[in-house]
Write a protein that holds these residues in place. Structure first.
Motif, PDB file in Angstrom:
ATOM      1  N   SER A 125    -134.341   1.183 -12.078  1.00 20.82           N
ATOM      2  CA  SER A 125    -135.126   2.323 -11.589  1.00 20.82           C
ATOM      3  C   SER A 125    -135.153   3.427 -12.646  1.00 20.82           C
ATOM      4  CB  SER A 125    -134.537   2.851 -10.274  1.00 20.82           C
ATOM      5  OG  SER A 125    -133.206   3.276 -10.456  1.00 20.82           O
ATOM      6  N   ALA A 126    -135.942   4.463 -12.388  1.00 18.45           N
ATOM      7  CA  ALA A 126    -136.061   5.581 -13.322  1.00 18.45           C
ATOM      8  C   ALA A 126    -134.675   6.119 -13.673  1.00 18.45           C
ATOM      9  CB  ALA A 126    -136.912   6.693 -12.722  1.00 18.45           C
ATOM     10  N   GLY A 127    -134.513   6.524 -14.913  1.00 19.47           N
ATOM     11  CA  GLY A 127    -133.212   6.960 -15.382  1.00 19.47           C
ATOM     12  C   GLY A 127    -132.978   8.452 -15.227  1.00 19.47           C
ATOM     13  N   ILE A 128    -131.759   8.849 -15.577  1.00 19.60           N
ATOM     14  CA  ILE A 128    -131.357  10.249 -15.601  1.00 19.60           C
ATOM     15  C   ILE A 128    -131.185  10.630 -17.060  1.00 19.60           C
ATOM     16  CG2 ILE A 128    -129.531  11.889 -15.035  1.00 19.60           C
ATOM     17  CD1 ILE A 128    -128.899  10.098 -12.610  1.00 19.60           C
ATOM     18  N   ALA A 129    -131.769  11.743 -17.460  1.00 14.98           N
ATOM     19  CA  ALA A 129    -131.642  12.207 -18.838  1.00 14.98           C
ATOM     20  C   ALA A 129    -130.960  13.562 -18.855  1.00 14.98           C
ATOM     21  CB  ALA A 129    -133.017  12.300 -19.498  1.00 14.98           C
ATOM     22  N   LEU A 130    -130.271  13.841 -19.942  1.00  7.18           N
ATOM     23  CA  LEU A 130    -129.635  15.137 -20.175  1.00  7.18           C
ATOM     24  C   LEU A 130    -130.274  15.753 -21.407  1.00  7.18           C
ATOM     25  CD1 LEU A 130    -125.867  14.103 -19.923  1.00  7.18           C
ATOM     26  CD2 LEU A 130    -127.341  14.964 -18.082  1.00  7.18           C
TER      27      LEU A 130
ATOM     28  N   GLU B  67    -125.390   3.541 -17.845  1.00  4.14           N
ATOM     29  CA  GLU B  67    -125.454   3.017 -19.208  1.00  4.14           C
ATOM     30  C   GLU B  67    -126.355   3.880 -20.086  1.00  4.14           C
ATOM     31  OE1 GLU B  67    -124.373   0.512 -22.172  1.00  4.14           O
ATOM     32  OE2 GLU B  67    -123.679   0.311 -20.116  1.00  4.14           O
ATOM     33  N   PRO B  68    -125.813   4.481 -21.165  1.00  2.31           N
ATOM     34  CA  PRO B  68    -126.687   5.240 -22.060  1.00  2.31           C
ATOM     35  C   PRO B  68    -127.652   4.293 -22.768  1.00  2.31           C
ATOM     36  CG  PRO B  68    -124.377   5.447 -22.740  1.00  2.31           C
ATOM     37  CD  PRO B  68    -124.429   4.505 -21.592  1.00  2.31           C
ATOM     38  N   GLN B  69    -128.903   4.703 -22.907  1.00  2.00           N
ATOM     39  CA  GLN B  69    -129.872   3.873 -23.621  1.00  2.00           C
ATOM     40  C   GLN B  69    -129.570   3.879 -25.122  1.00  2.00           C
ATOM     41  OE1 GLN B  69    -133.876   4.940 -22.535  1.00  2.00           O
ATOM     42  NE2 GLN B  69    -133.663   4.029 -20.518  1.00  2.00           N
TER      43      GLN B  69
ATOM     44  N   LEU C 125    -142.833   7.724 -12.503  1.00  2.00           N
ATOM     45  CA  LEU C 125    -141.631   8.509 -12.790  1.00  2.00           C
ATOM     46  C   LEU C 125    -140.818   7.776 -13.848  1.00  2.00           C
ATOM     47  CD1 LEU C 125    -139.737  10.886 -12.164  1.00  2.00           C
ATOM     48  CD2 LEU C 125    -138.666   9.418 -10.444  1.00  2.00           C
ATOM     49  N   THR C 126    -140.574   8.427 -14.965  1.00  2.00           N
ATOM     50  CA  THR C 126    -139.814   7.799 -16.045  1.00  2.00           C
ATOM     51  C   THR C 126    -138.372   8.276 -16.104  1.00  2.00           C
ATOM     52  OG1 THR C 126    -140.507   9.456 -17.659  1.00  2.00           O
ATOM     53  CG2 THR C 126    -141.865   7.470 -17.458  1.00  2.00           C
ATOM     54  N   GLN C 127    -138.117   9.499 -15.640  1.00  2.00           N
ATOM     55  CA  GLN C 127    -136.755  10.025 -15.660  1.00  2.00           C
ATOM     56  C   GLN C 127    -136.692  11.332 -14.891  1.00  2.00           C
ATOM     57  OE1 GLN C 127    -136.165  12.625 -19.593  1.00  2.00           O
ATOM     58  NE2 GLN C 127    -136.737  10.515 -20.053  1.00  2.00           N
ATOM     59  N   VAL C 128    -135.499  11.677 -14.501  1.00  2.00           N
ATOM     60  CA  VAL C 128    -135.173  13.018 -14.040  1.00  2.00           C
ATOM     61  C   VAL C 128    -134.308  13.597 -15.145  1.00  2.00           C
ATOM     62  CG1 VAL C 128    -133.908  14.370 -12.339  1.00  2.00           C
ATOM     63  CG2 VAL C 128    -135.274  12.404 -11.605  1.00  2.00           C
ATOM     64  N   ARG C 129    -134.695  14.757 -15.679  1.00  2.55           N
ATOM     65  CA  ARG C 129    -133.958  15.356 -16.792  1.00  2.55           C
ATOM     66  C   ARG C 129    -133.225  16.599 -16.319  1.00  2.55           C
ATOM     67  NH1 ARG C 129    -137.223  16.510 -22.116  1.00  2.55           N
ATOM     68  NH2 ARG C 129    -137.796  14.381 -21.600  1.00  2.55           N
TER      69      ARG C 129
ATOM     70  N   PHE D 110    -129.902   7.846 -19.506  1.00  2.00           N
ATOM     71  CA  PHE D 110    -129.065   6.827 -18.896  1.00  2.00           C
ATOM     72  C   PHE D 110    -129.909   5.939 -18.004  1.00  2.00           C
ATOM     73  CE2 PHE D 110    -126.474  10.430 -19.899  1.00  2.00           C
ATOM     74  CZ  PHE D 110    -125.320   9.882 -20.418  1.00  2.00           C
ATOM     75  N   SER D 111    -129.610   4.660 -18.031  1.00  3.20           N
ATOM     76  CA  SER D 111    -130.328   3.695 -17.203  1.00  3.20           C
ATOM     77  C   SER D 111    -129.494   3.341 -15.984  1.00  3.20           C
ATOM     78  CB  SER D 111    -130.597   2.417 -17.995  1.00  3.20           C
ATOM     79  OG  SER D 111    -131.390   2.687 -19.120  1.00  3.20           O
ATOM     80  N   CYS D 112    -130.174   3.108 -14.886  1.00  4.70           N
ATOM     81  CA  CYS D 112    -129.530   2.618 -13.677  1.00  4.70           C
ATOM     82  C   CYS D 112    -129.558   1.094 -13.725  1.00  4.70           C
ATOM     83  CB  CYS D 112    -130.245   3.137 -12.439  1.00  4.70           C
ATOM     84  SG  CYS D 112    -130.156   4.935 -12.289  1.00  4.70           S
ATOM     85  N   ALA D 113    -128.553   0.465 -13.156  1.00  5.10           N
ATOM     86  CA  ALA D 113    -128.422  -0.989 -13.228  1.00  5.10           C
ATOM     87  C   ALA D 113    -129.612  -1.714 -12.608  1.00  5.10           C
ATOM     88  CB  ALA D 113    -127.127  -1.423 -12.539  1.00  5.10           C
TER      89      ALA D 113
END
Length: 132
Positions: free
Chosen positions: A46-51, A27-29, A3-7, A40-43
Protein backbone atom coordinates in the motif's frame (compact mmCIF):
# COMPACT_ATOMS: atom_id res chain seq x y z
CA UNK A 1 -5.38 10.21 -8.92
CA UNK A 2 -3.39 7.72 -6.94
CA UNK A 3 -2.15 8.12 -3.38
CA UNK A 4 1.60 7.57 -3.45
CA UNK A 5 2.53 8.49 0.12
CA UNK A 6 1.66 10.34 3.26
CA UNK A 7 4.55 12.68 4.11
CA UNK A 8 5.26 13.87 7.63
CA UNK A 9 7.20 17.09 8.11
CA UNK A 10 9.43 16.42 11.11
CA UNK A 11 11.99 18.29 13.17
CA UNK A 12 13.62 15.20 14.73
CA UNK A 13 14.43 13.41 11.48
CA UNK A 14 16.89 10.88 12.93
CA UNK A 15 14.56 9.91 15.78
CA UNK A 16 11.56 9.59 13.48
CA UNK A 17 13.57 7.58 10.93
CA UNK A 18 14.60 5.09 13.61
CA UNK A 19 11.02 4.96 14.95
CA UNK A 20 9.41 4.09 11.61
CA UNK A 21 12.23 1.69 10.64
CA UNK A 22 13.18 0.04 13.94
CA UNK A 23 10.06 0.32 16.10
CA UNK A 24 7.23 0.04 13.54
CA UNK A 25 9.35 -2.20 11.32
CA UNK A 26 8.61 -0.40 8.04
CA UNK A 27 11.12 -0.96 5.25
CA UNK A 28 13.00 2.12 3.99
CA UNK A 29 13.02 2.28 0.19
CA UNK A 30 16.61 3.57 0.52
CA UNK A 31 18.89 4.22 3.49
CA UNK A 32 18.73 7.86 4.62
CA UNK A 33 18.98 7.99 8.43
CA UNK A 34 20.38 11.52 8.30
CA UNK A 35 17.65 12.89 6.03
CA UNK A 36 16.45 15.16 4.70
CA UNK A 37 13.95 12.73 3.11
CA UNK A 38 13.05 9.06 3.41
CA UNK A 39 10.18 6.88 2.26
CA UNK A 40 9.03 3.68 3.91
CA UNK A 41 7.10 0.87 2.29
CA UNK A 42 4.37 -1.16 3.92
CA UNK A 43 4.64 -4.94 3.57
CA UNK A 44 1.31 -5.17 1.73
CA UNK A 45 2.40 -2.78 -1.02
CA UNK A 46 0.00 0.00 0.00
CA UNK A 47 0.97 3.68 -0.16
CA UNK A 48 4.03 4.43 1.93
CA UNK A 49 4.90 6.86 4.69
CA UNK A 50 7.57 9.46 3.95
CA UNK A 51 9.52 11.76 6.25
CA UNK A 52 10.91 15.14 5.28
CA UNK A 53 12.81 17.61 7.39
CA UNK A 54 10.41 20.40 8.26
CA UNK A 55 13.11 23.07 7.76
CA UNK A 56 13.73 21.93 4.19
CA UNK A 57 10.05 22.25 3.26
CA UNK A 58 9.90 25.61 5.03
CA UNK A 59 12.65 26.82 2.66
CA UNK A 60 10.78 25.51 -0.38
CA UNK A 61 7.49 27.14 0.61
CA UNK A 62 8.90 30.23 2.27
CA UNK A 63 6.70 29.55 5.28
CA UNK A 64 6.03 26.96 8.02
CA UNK A 65 7.16 27.53 11.55
CA UNK A 66 10.03 25.64 13.11
CA UNK A 67 7.55 23.33 14.84
CA UNK A 68 3.81 22.79 14.53
CA UNK A 69 1.38 23.86 17.25
CA UNK A 70 -0.55 20.84 18.50
CA UNK A 71 -1.17 17.64 16.60
CA UNK A 72 -0.91 17.92 12.82
CA UNK A 73 -1.17 14.35 11.63
CA UNK A 74 -2.41 10.89 12.45
CA UNK A 75 -1.02 7.88 10.60
CA UNK A 76 -3.36 4.88 10.60
CA UNK A 77 -2.03 1.35 10.12
CA UNK A 78 -4.29 -1.72 10.00
CA UNK A 79 -3.03 -4.84 11.77
CA UNK A 80 -4.47 -8.34 12.08
CA UNK A 81 -3.59 -8.88 15.77
CA UNK A 82 -3.64 -5.64 17.78
CA UNK A 83 -2.55 -7.17 21.07
CA UNK A 84 0.33 -9.06 19.46
CA UNK A 85 1.39 -6.00 17.48
CA UNK A 86 1.35 -3.79 20.59
CA UNK A 87 3.43 -6.33 22.51
CA UNK A 88 5.95 -6.47 19.66
CA UNK A 89 6.17 -2.66 19.35
CA UNK A 90 6.51 -2.02 23.09
CA UNK A 91 9.25 -4.66 23.06
CA UNK A 92 11.06 -2.45 20.54
CA UNK A 93 10.68 0.64 22.73
CA UNK A 94 7.32 2.12 21.70
CA UNK A 95 5.20 3.63 24.45
CA UNK A 96 1.45 3.25 24.09
CA UNK A 97 -0.49 6.46 24.69
CA UNK A 98 -3.84 4.63 24.62
CA UNK A 99 -5.22 1.15 24.24
CA UNK A 100 -5.59 -1.43 23.00
CA UNK A 101 -9.24 -0.58 23.44
CA UNK A 102 -12.52 -0.72 21.52
CA UNK A 103 -13.14 2.27 19.22
CA UNK A 104 -16.49 1.12 17.84
CA UNK A 105 -18.24 -2.19 17.61
CA UNK A 106 -16.22 -2.80 14.42
CA UNK A 107 -12.67 -2.11 15.55
CA UNK A 108 -10.14 -1.96 18.33
CA UNK A 109 -7.34 0.61 18.35
CA UNK A 110 -4.13 1.59 20.09
CA UNK A 111 -2.23 4.88 19.82
CA UNK A 112 1.43 5.76 20.13
CA UNK A 113 3.53 8.78 19.15
CA UNK A 114 6.67 9.05 17.07
CA UNK A 115 9.60 11.16 18.38
CA UNK A 116 8.14 14.27 16.72
CA UNK A 117 4.74 13.81 18.40
CA UNK A 118 2.85 12.53 15.33
CA UNK A 119 0.15 10.09 16.39
CA UNK A 120 0.15 6.56 15.01
CA UNK A 121 -3.12 4.66 15.31
CA UNK A 122 -3.10 0.89 15.00
CA UNK A 123 -6.46 -0.56 13.98
CA UNK A 124 -7.70 -4.13 14.18
CA UNK A 125 -10.91 -4.52 12.25
CA UNK A 126 -13.29 -6.87 14.02
CA UNK A 127 -15.84 -6.97 11.24
CA UNK A 128 -16.25 -5.14 7.95
CA UNK A 129 -18.57 -2.20 7.53
CA UNK A 130 -22.07 -3.26 6.49
CA UNK A 131 -22.85 -2.69 2.81
CA UNK A 132 -25.10 0.26 2.17
Amino acid sequence: MELTQVRLLVTDFRGCYRFYRDVLGLEPQFEAPEGPYAKFSCADGSAGIALQERAQMAEVLGELGAAPDGYRSLVVLRVDDLDGCCAQLTGRGAVLAHGPAPMTDRMRVAHLKDPDGNIVELQQWLRPRAAV
